[in-house]
Scaffold this motif. Sequence first.
Motif, short mmCIF file in Angstrom:
data_model
loop_
_atom_site.label_atom_id
_atom_site.label_comp_id
_atom_site.label_asym_id
_atom_site.label_seq_id
_atom_site.Cartn_x
_atom_site.Cartn_y
_atom_site.Cartn_z
N ASN A 148 -0.31 6.60 -43.06
CA ASN A 148 0.48 7.79 -42.75
C ASN A 148 -0.44 8.99 -42.64
OD1 ASN A 148 0.51 9.34 -45.45
ND2 ASN A 148 1.13 7.28 -46.06
N ARG A 206 5.39 14.20 -42.21
CA ARG A 206 4.69 12.97 -42.55
C ARG A 206 5.07 11.90 -41.53
NH1 ARG A 206 0.37 12.21 -44.97
NH2 ARG A 206 0.96 13.95 -46.25
N TYR A 226 4.54 7.87 -40.35
CA TYR A 226 4.14 6.55 -40.82
C TYR A 226 3.87 5.64 -39.63
CZ TYR A 226 5.63 8.12 -45.39
OH TYR A 226 5.75 8.82 -46.56
#
Length: 144
Positions: A81, A89, A91
Amino acid sequence: MINNVTLTGRITKDLEKHETNKGTSVVNFSLAVDRRRKNANGDREADFISIQAWGLTADLLCKYCGKGSLIGIEGRIQTRNYENNQGQRVYVTEVVAENVTFLDSKKSNGQQGGYQSNGYQNDNYQQPFDGAMPFDDGADDVPF
Protein backbone atom coordinates in the motif's frame (compact mmCIF):
# COMPACT_ATOMS: atom_id res chain seq x y z
CA MET A 1 2.08 -21.65 4.69
CA ILE A 2 1.86 -21.66 0.91
CA ASN A 3 1.85 -18.63 -1.36
CA ASN A 4 2.31 -19.96 -4.88
CA VAL A 5 0.76 -18.80 -8.16
CA THR A 6 1.08 -20.32 -11.64
CA LEU A 7 -0.36 -18.42 -14.63
CA THR A 8 -0.22 -18.59 -18.40
CA GLY A 9 -1.40 -15.61 -20.40
CA ARG A 10 -0.60 -12.78 -22.74
CA ILE A 11 1.08 -9.47 -21.90
CA THR A 12 -1.46 -6.67 -22.37
CA LYS A 13 0.84 -3.75 -23.32
CA ASP A 14 4.44 -3.01 -24.24
CA LEU A 15 6.78 -3.31 -21.28
CA GLU A 16 8.55 -0.37 -19.65
CA LYS A 17 11.50 -1.21 -17.47
CA HIS A 18 12.45 1.05 -14.57
CA GLU A 19 15.40 1.00 -12.20
CA THR A 20 15.51 1.50 -8.47
CA ASN A 21 17.92 4.01 -6.91
CA LYS A 22 20.36 1.10 -6.49
CA GLY A 23 20.12 0.12 -10.18
CA THR A 24 17.86 -2.95 -9.85
CA SER A 25 15.57 -3.45 -12.84
CA VAL A 26 11.82 -3.72 -12.28
CA VAL A 27 8.87 -4.05 -14.66
CA ASN A 28 5.15 -3.92 -13.81
CA PHE A 29 2.58 -5.16 -16.32
CA SER A 30 -0.76 -6.92 -16.71
CA LEU A 31 -1.24 -10.48 -17.89
CA ALA A 32 -4.50 -11.45 -19.60
CA VAL A 33 -5.42 -14.95 -18.42
CA ASP A 34 -8.36 -16.71 -20.06
CA ARG A 35 -10.97 -18.28 -17.82
CA ARG A 36 -11.59 -22.01 -18.25
CA ARG A 37 -15.30 -21.80 -18.99
CA LYS A 38 -17.18 -19.81 -21.60
CA ASN A 39 -19.81 -17.26 -20.58
CA ALA A 40 -23.53 -17.48 -21.46
CA ASN A 41 -22.81 -16.07 -24.95
CA GLY A 42 -20.20 -18.77 -25.62
CA ASP A 43 -17.27 -16.34 -25.34
CA ARG A 44 -14.18 -16.73 -23.21
CA GLU A 45 -13.60 -14.07 -20.60
CA ALA A 46 -10.21 -13.07 -19.24
CA ASP A 47 -8.84 -11.82 -15.96
CA PHE A 48 -6.21 -9.09 -16.06
CA ILE A 49 -3.63 -9.84 -13.38
CA SER A 50 -0.98 -7.36 -12.20
CA ILE A 51 2.55 -8.78 -12.40
CA GLN A 52 5.85 -7.42 -11.07
CA ALA A 53 9.26 -8.78 -12.12
CA TRP A 54 12.69 -7.84 -10.78
CA GLY A 55 16.34 -8.05 -11.80
CA LEU A 56 17.40 -10.31 -14.63
CA THR A 57 13.83 -11.55 -15.07
CA ALA A 58 12.68 -7.95 -15.74
CA ASP A 59 15.59 -7.39 -18.14
CA LEU A 60 14.84 -10.54 -20.14
CA LEU A 61 11.10 -9.87 -20.27
CA CYS A 62 11.75 -6.43 -21.76
CA LYS A 63 14.32 -7.79 -24.20
CA TYR A 64 12.33 -10.75 -25.57
CA CYS A 65 8.64 -9.98 -24.93
CA GLY A 66 6.09 -7.31 -25.63
CA LYS A 67 2.38 -6.74 -26.03
CA GLY A 68 0.65 -10.00 -26.93
CA SER A 69 3.54 -12.30 -25.95
CA LEU A 70 2.44 -15.59 -24.39
CA ILE A 71 4.30 -16.31 -21.15
CA GLY A 72 4.07 -18.60 -18.14
CA ILE A 73 4.57 -17.14 -14.67
CA GLU A 74 5.36 -18.84 -11.39
CA GLY A 75 5.44 -16.57 -8.38
CA ARG A 76 3.76 -15.36 -5.24
CA ILE A 77 0.98 -12.94 -4.38
CA GLN A 78 1.96 -9.82 -2.50
CA THR A 79 -0.04 -6.88 -1.23
CA ARG A 80 1.39 -3.44 -0.65
CA ASN A 81 0.00 0.00 0.00
CA TYR A 82 0.95 3.62 -0.47
CA GLU A 83 -0.50 7.08 -0.04
CA ASN A 84 -1.57 8.78 -3.30
CA ASN A 85 -1.40 12.51 -4.12
CA GLN A 86 -4.84 13.06 -2.57
CA GLY A 87 -3.67 11.61 0.75
CA GLN A 88 -5.70 8.40 0.34
CA ARG A 89 -4.30 4.97 1.21
CA VAL A 90 -4.18 2.77 -1.94
CA TYR A 91 -3.84 -1.03 -1.68
CA VAL A 92 -2.30 -3.08 -4.49
CA THR A 93 -2.38 -6.86 -4.90
CA GLU A 94 -0.04 -8.32 -7.51
CA VAL A 95 1.92 -11.41 -8.46
CA VAL A 96 5.70 -11.19 -8.05
CA ALA A 97 7.21 -13.29 -10.85
CA GLU A 98 9.88 -15.67 -9.60
CA ASN A 99 10.02 -17.89 -12.71
CA VAL A 100 9.02 -16.85 -16.23
CA THR A 101 8.79 -19.10 -19.27
CA PHE A 102 8.61 -17.38 -22.66
CA LEU A 103 6.19 -19.41 -24.74
CA ASP A 104 6.53 -17.15 -27.79
CA SER A 105 8.13 -13.80 -28.56
CA LYS A 106 7.03 -10.51 -30.07
CA LYS A 107 10.55 -9.64 -31.10
CA SER A 108 11.49 -10.51 -34.68
CA ASN A 109 14.98 -11.71 -33.86
CA GLY A 110 14.39 -15.36 -34.66
CA GLN A 111 14.09 -16.26 -30.96
CA GLN A 112 10.80 -18.13 -30.99
CA GLY A 113 9.54 -19.79 -27.84
CA GLY A 114 10.97 -21.57 -24.90
CA TYR A 115 13.30 -19.30 -22.98
CA GLN A 116 12.91 -19.82 -19.26
CA SER A 117 14.14 -17.33 -16.68
CA ASN A 118 14.43 -18.01 -12.99
CA GLY A 119 15.92 -14.60 -12.22
CA TYR A 120 19.46 -15.91 -11.72
CA GLN A 121 22.53 -15.12 -13.81
CA ASN A 122 23.07 -18.75 -14.84
CA ASP A 123 19.85 -19.07 -16.88
CA ASN A 124 19.94 -21.55 -19.75
CA TYR A 125 17.96 -21.53 -22.97
CA GLN A 126 15.27 -24.18 -23.07
CA GLN A 127 12.59 -24.99 -25.62
CA PRO A 128 10.03 -27.09 -23.74
CA PHE A 129 7.09 -26.03 -25.93
CA ASP A 130 8.86 -25.96 -29.30
CA GLY A 131 6.36 -27.17 -31.89
CA ALA A 132 3.61 -27.73 -29.32
CA MET A 133 0.04 -27.42 -30.53
CA PRO A 134 -2.34 -25.02 -28.75
CA PHE A 135 -4.55 -26.77 -26.22
CA ASP A 136 -8.16 -25.75 -25.60
CA ASP A 137 -9.45 -27.23 -22.36
CA GLY A 138 -12.96 -25.79 -22.70
CA ALA A 139 -15.59 -27.23 -20.36
CA ASP A 140 -17.85 -27.95 -23.35
CA ASP A 141 -15.39 -30.51 -24.71
CA VAL A 142 -15.02 -32.64 -21.56
CA PRO A 143 -16.54 -36.12 -22.17
CA PHE A 144 -17.67 -36.67 -18.58
